[in-house]
Design a protein around this motif. Structure first.
Motif, mmCIF file in Angstrom:
data_model
loop_
_atom_site.group_PDB
_atom_site.id
_atom_site.type_symbol
_atom_site.label_atom_id
_atom_site.label_comp_id
_atom_site.label_asym_id
_atom_site.label_seq_id
_atom_site.Cartn_x
_atom_site.Cartn_y
_atom_site.Cartn_z
ATOM 1 N N LEU A 282 0.830 -1.207 0.000
ATOM 2 C CA LEU A 282 0.000 0.000 0.000
ATOM 3 C C LEU A 282 0.863 1.256 0.000
ATOM 4 N N LEU A 283 2.002 1.200 0.694
ATOM 5 C CA LEU A 283 2.907 2.337 0.723
ATOM 6 C C LEU A 283 3.576 2.545 -0.634
ATOM 7 N N SER A 284 3.771 1.455 -1.367
ATOM 8 C CA SER A 284 4.447 1.545 -2.660
ATOM 9 C C SER A 284 3.554 2.147 -3.746
ATOM 10 N N ILE A 285 2.237 2.055 -3.559
ATOM 11 C CA ILE A 285 1.314 2.560 -4.586
ATOM 12 C C ILE A 285 1.514 4.058 -4.845
ATOM 13 N N PRO A 286 1.454 4.913 -3.816
ATOM 14 C CA PRO A 286 1.661 6.343 -4.100
ATOM 15 C C PRO A 286 3.111 6.707 -4.402
ATOM 16 N N PHE A 287 4.074 6.044 -3.772
ATOM 17 C CA PHE A 287 5.464 6.442 -3.902
ATOM 18 C C PHE A 287 6.170 5.788 -5.092
ATOM 19 N N VAL A 288 5.552 4.780 -5.693
ATOM 20 C CA VAL A 288 6.111 4.153 -6.893
ATOM 21 C C VAL A 288 5.164 4.342 -8.071
ATOM 22 N N GLY A 289 3.871 4.156 -7.830
ATOM 23 C CA GLY A 289 2.878 4.267 -8.897
ATOM 24 C C GLY A 289 2.785 5.665 -9.478
ATOM 25 N N ILE A 290 2.734 6.679 -8.609
ATOM 26 C CA ILE A 290 2.608 8.061 -9.080
ATOM 27 C C ILE A 290 3.840 8.500 -9.888
ATOM 28 N N PRO A 291 5.082 8.244 -9.405
ATOM 29 C CA PRO A 291 6.243 8.583 -10.248
ATOM 30 C C PRO A 291 6.236 7.883 -11.605
ATOM 31 N N ASN A 292 5.852 6.611 -11.626
ATOM 32 C CA ASN A 292 5.771 5.889 -12.900
ATOM 33 C C ASN A 292 4.755 6.533 -13.832
ATOM 34 N N LEU A 293 3.616 6.945 -13.267
ATOM 35 C CA LEU A 293 2.572 7.581 -14.069
ATOM 36 C C LEU A 293 3.065 8.904 -14.652
ATOM 37 N N ILE A 294 3.793 9.674 -13.841
ATOM 38 C CA ILE A 294 4.329 10.950 -14.323
ATOM 39 C C ILE A 294 5.318 10.724 -15.460
ATOM 40 N N ILE A 295 6.184 9.707 -15.310
ATOM 41 C CA ILE A 295 7.158 9.403 -16.367
ATOM 42 C C ILE A 295 6.445 9.004 -17.655
ATOM 43 N N ILE A 296 5.435 8.153 -17.550
ATOM 44 C CA ILE A 296 4.699 7.685 -18.731
ATOM 45 C C ILE A 296 3.991 8.845 -19.420
ATOM 46 N N VAL A 297 3.287 9.679 -18.637
ATOM 47 C CA VAL A 297 2.563 10.822 -19.200
ATOM 48 C C VAL A 297 3.537 11.808 -19.850
ATOM 49 N N SER A 298 4.673 12.029 -19.201
ATOM 50 C CA SER A 298 5.679 12.948 -19.748
ATOM 51 C C SER A 298 6.166 12.477 -21.108
ATOM 52 N N TYR A 299 6.442 11.173 -21.230
ATOM 53 C CA TYR A 299 6.968 10.667 -22.490
ATOM 54 C C TYR A 299 5.894 10.534 -23.561
ATOM 55 N N ILE A 300 4.660 10.371 -23.162
ATOM 56 C CA ILE A 300 3.568 10.395 -24.152
ATOM 57 C C ILE A 300 3.491 11.779 -24.793
ATOM 58 N N ASN A 301 3.572 12.820 -23.970
ATOM 59 C CA ASN A 301 3.558 14.185 -24.488
ATOM 60 C C ASN A 301 4.809 14.512 -25.291
ATOM 61 N N ILE A 302 5.949 13.952 -24.851
ATOM 62 C CA ILE A 302 7.196 14.173 -25.587
ATOM 63 C C ILE A 302 7.120 13.545 -26.974
ATOM 64 N N VAL A 303 6.615 12.312 -27.050
ATOM 65 C CA VAL A 303 6.487 11.631 -28.341
ATOM 66 C C VAL A 303 5.550 12.404 -29.266
ATOM 67 N N ARG A 304 4.436 12.892 -28.725
ATOM 68 C CA ARG A 304 3.505 13.694 -29.531
ATOM 69 C C ARG A 304 4.186 14.944 -30.076
ATOM 70 N N ALA A 305 4.947 15.617 -29.214
ATOM 71 C CA ALA A 305 5.625 16.839 -29.632
ATOM 72 C C ALA A 305 6.680 16.554 -30.695
ATOM 73 N N VAL A 306 7.411 15.455 -30.539
ATOM 74 C CA VAL A 306 8.452 15.092 -31.507
ATOM 75 C C VAL A 306 7.838 14.749 -32.859
ATOM 76 N N LEU A 307 6.723 14.018 -32.843
ATOM 77 C CA LEU A 307 6.071 13.636 -34.101
ATOM 78 C C LEU A 307 5.501 14.839 -34.845
ATOM 79 N N GLN A 308 5.197 15.898 -34.122
ATOM 80 C CA GLN A 308 4.658 17.102 -34.755
ATOM 81 C C GLN A 308 5.738 18.003 -35.336
ATOM 82 N N MET A 309 7.005 17.699 -35.012
ATOM 83 C CA MET A 309 8.113 18.488 -35.563
ATOM 84 C C MET A 309 8.272 18.177 -37.040
ATOM 85 N N GLN A 310 8.427 19.223 -37.843
ATOM 86 C CA GLN A 310 8.540 19.040 -39.286
ATOM 87 C C GLN A 310 9.970 18.738 -39.723
#
Length: 313
Positions: free
Chosen positions: A201-229
């Motif tokens: 239960l302790l690992s959920i917020p302290f491991v799950g949330i950082p993982n989610l932030i990393i995933i969301v960050s790279y999803i946005n990064i990939v979108r931004a890179v693909l939009q570069m001409q």
């Protein structure tokens, strides 16, 4: 801790690698060399970032913080592990065991949180380049560093308090390389289900949330890179993220192989070898990954060498 939960065992015995003397001597010298190179490599990164004007950026500041954790982790584990290898096993007091586990948790928690902060830094650099300087200020970087180190110390202290709820009344033999959460639970004579549940239960917020932030960050990064001409812009953006993404992959794959994969598929020695990946070899790989093909770091090294040669002459 109540009298009912008083620990009977005052000392544990770490088995390490049980094998022929030749194998243990080979591992001893291998780990000694890797440990020495790891400390020197990460110290070099810290010195370069601290002294070179070209490396006074948020990205390199966080890399230097990563190097601090990469020095802390092997320093906490390897010296005692070398002693265990030399003597085909070795004792460790209960207090020393808890201290070792505490700093191990600090190193792992700090790297998890730091990689999360670094993913946000890359997100701002690529997705909001015009606002990067105004967002990732020096003050914010210092505050983020202070926050994730404080959280790492706090989280680790909570884990230790949870472990101290266990009773150890024998046996005291730990079939592992160091004092880790799972081996300590295995030799406890208490009911470990409540402890495992609390850790989970302790690992959920302290491991799950950082993982989610990393995933969301790279999803946005990939979108931004693909939009570069421009292909040049895409390659530049990818190169700024490839090192960080490689380190993230190595970190989570090595940890998952030990703590998530079913234990039935792993022998004791296999589990120990996998543990060495994130204890010894991951801290070695991080400075190599970040310095390999990195022009700024190469330039900083050349400047230091040039100054040294001039001083010697």
């Amino acid at each position: 801790m109540s009298e009912k939960n008083l620990t009977v065992v005052k000392e544990f015995f770490l088995l390490g690698f049980q094998g022929s003397e030749k194998v243990r001597m080979f591992l001893f010298f291998l780990l000694l060399v890797v440990f020495s190179v790891t400390i020197c490599g990460n110290l070099l990164i810290i010195i370069l970032v601290s002294t070179s004007k070209n490396l006074q950026t948020p990205m390199y500041f966080f890399i230097s913080q990563l190097s601090i954790g990469d020095i802390l982790l092997p320093t906490d584990i390897v010296p005692n592990l070398l002693h265990v290898l030399l003597n085909n096993g070795g004792p460790i007091t209960f207090i020393c065991c808890m201290v070792q586990l505490y700093f191990f948790c600090i190193a792992e928690a700090s790297e998890c949180l730091l990689l999360t902060v670094m993913s946000y830094d890359r997100y701002v650099a690529i997705c909001k380049p015009l606002r990067y300087v105004s967002i990732m200020t020096g003050t914010l970087c210092v505050r983020l560093a202070f926050t994730f180190w404080l959280l790492s110390f706090t989280i680790s202290l909570i884990y230790i308090k949870i472990i101290l709820m266990l009773e150890f009344c024998g046996p005291n033999i730990i079939d592992h390389l160091f004092c880790d959460l799972v081996p300590l639970q295995d030799i406890s004579c208490s009911d470990t289900f409540p402890i495992k549940l609390q850790i989970y239960l302790l690992s959920i917020p302290f491991v799950g949330i950082p993982n989610l932030i990393i995933i969301v960050s790279y999803i946005n990064i990939v979108r931004a890179v693909l939009q570069m001409q421009s292909n040049v812009s895409r390659q530049k953006a990818f190169s700024t993220c490839s090192s960080h993404l490689t380190v993230v992959s190595i970190f989570y794959i090595s940890l998952s192989s030990v703590y998530i994969l079913p234990k039935r598929r792993q022998t004791s020695n296999a589990n120990k070898i996998l543990s060495l990946l994130y204890i010894v070899f991951t801290p070695l790989m991080n400075p190599i990954i970040y310095s390999f093909r990195n022009r700024d770091i190469k330039k900083a090294v050349q400047e230091i060498i040039s100054k040294y040669l001039i001083y010697c002459i």
